[in-house]
Design a protein around this motif. Sequence first.
Motif, short mmCIF file in Angstrom:
data_model
loop_
_atom_site.label_atom_id
_atom_site.label_comp_id
_atom_site.label_asym_id
_atom_site.label_seq_id
_atom_site.Cartn_x
_atom_site.Cartn_y
_atom_site.Cartn_z
N THR A 172 5.83 8.46 0.39
CA THR A 172 6.53 9.31 -0.06
C THR A 172 5.25 10.61 -0.36
OG1 THR A 172 8.83 8.74 -1.50
CG2 THR A 172 7.38 10.99 -2.16
N VAL A 173 5.58 11.64 0.70
CA VAL A 173 4.84 12.68 0.50
C VAL A 173 5.14 14.12 -0.29
CG1 VAL A 173 2.82 14.00 1.52
CG2 VAL A 173 3.45 12.18 1.71
N SER A 174 4.76 13.96 -1.50
CA SER A 174 5.55 15.61 -2.21
C SER A 174 5.02 16.04 -3.03
CB SER A 174 6.91 15.16 -2.95
OG SER A 174 7.60 16.12 -3.51
N GLU A 208 1.75 14.94 4.94
CA GLU A 208 2.38 16.08 5.05
C GLU A 208 3.53 15.67 4.52
OE1 GLU A 208 2.76 17.16 9.24
OE2 GLU A 208 0.53 17.88 9.61
N PRO A 209 5.12 15.78 4.17
CA PRO A 209 5.57 15.64 3.43
C PRO A 209 6.16 15.25 4.88
CG PRO A 209 5.54 18.18 2.42
CD PRO A 209 3.84 17.35 3.81
N GLY A 226 0.91 -1.62 -0.19
CA GLY A 226 -0.09 -0.24 0.33
C GLY A 226 0.50 0.89 -0.45
N GLY A 227 1.96 1.53 -0.08
CA GLY A 227 2.98 2.81 -0.31
C GLY A 227 2.98 2.61 -1.47
N GLY A 228 3.41 4.59 -1.39
CA GLY A 228 3.63 4.97 -3.24
C GLY A 228 3.34 6.33 -2.68
N SER A 229 3.52 7.19 -3.27
CA SER A 229 3.57 8.84 -3.66
C SER A 229 2.05 9.13 -4.07
CB SER A 229 4.57 9.12 -4.73
OG SER A 229 6.03 8.51 -4.90
N GLY A 262 -2.94 14.19 1.02
CA GLY A 262 -3.36 12.98 0.07
C GLY A 262 -3.40 11.99 1.44
N SER A 263 -3.65 11.08 0.93
CA SER A 263 -4.26 9.40 1.95
C SER A 263 -3.90 8.56 0.84
CB SER A 263 -5.72 9.50 1.61
OG SER A 263 -6.17 10.31 3.14
#
Length: 123
Positions: free
Chosen positions: A120-122, A88-89, A8-11, A16-17
Amino acid sequence: QVQLVESGGGSVQPGGSLRLSCKVSHSGDVVRIDDMAWYRQAPGKQRNLVAKISRFGDTNYADSVKGRFTISRDNAKNTVDLQMNTLEPEDTAVYYCSAAVTTRGYYSPATYWGLGTQVTVSS
């Protein structure tokens, strides 16, 4: 043999969620799974607890994620999920699942870890 597999990880963009899932797989010798938890480790930093849940559903969270993240588990399926909202980043890290597992022939649990999944939150 006990294995924890995360998914379930990702960017995602800020705000976002994402939903992380972890399943405990074993060869039939698991007697009980106690606390299950999610930790995270950002580059150059130590691994820290994000959220923990007991067999009975009692939860606790790191202050930085309270109100944004929700941990849940399904004891019948041996899974634990982490719903992450308003990302958040600063949430960028590798997220690890852990479980305290008692196996046949032992009276106390051992802690098992998954291999981790990148979040990754960007923008």
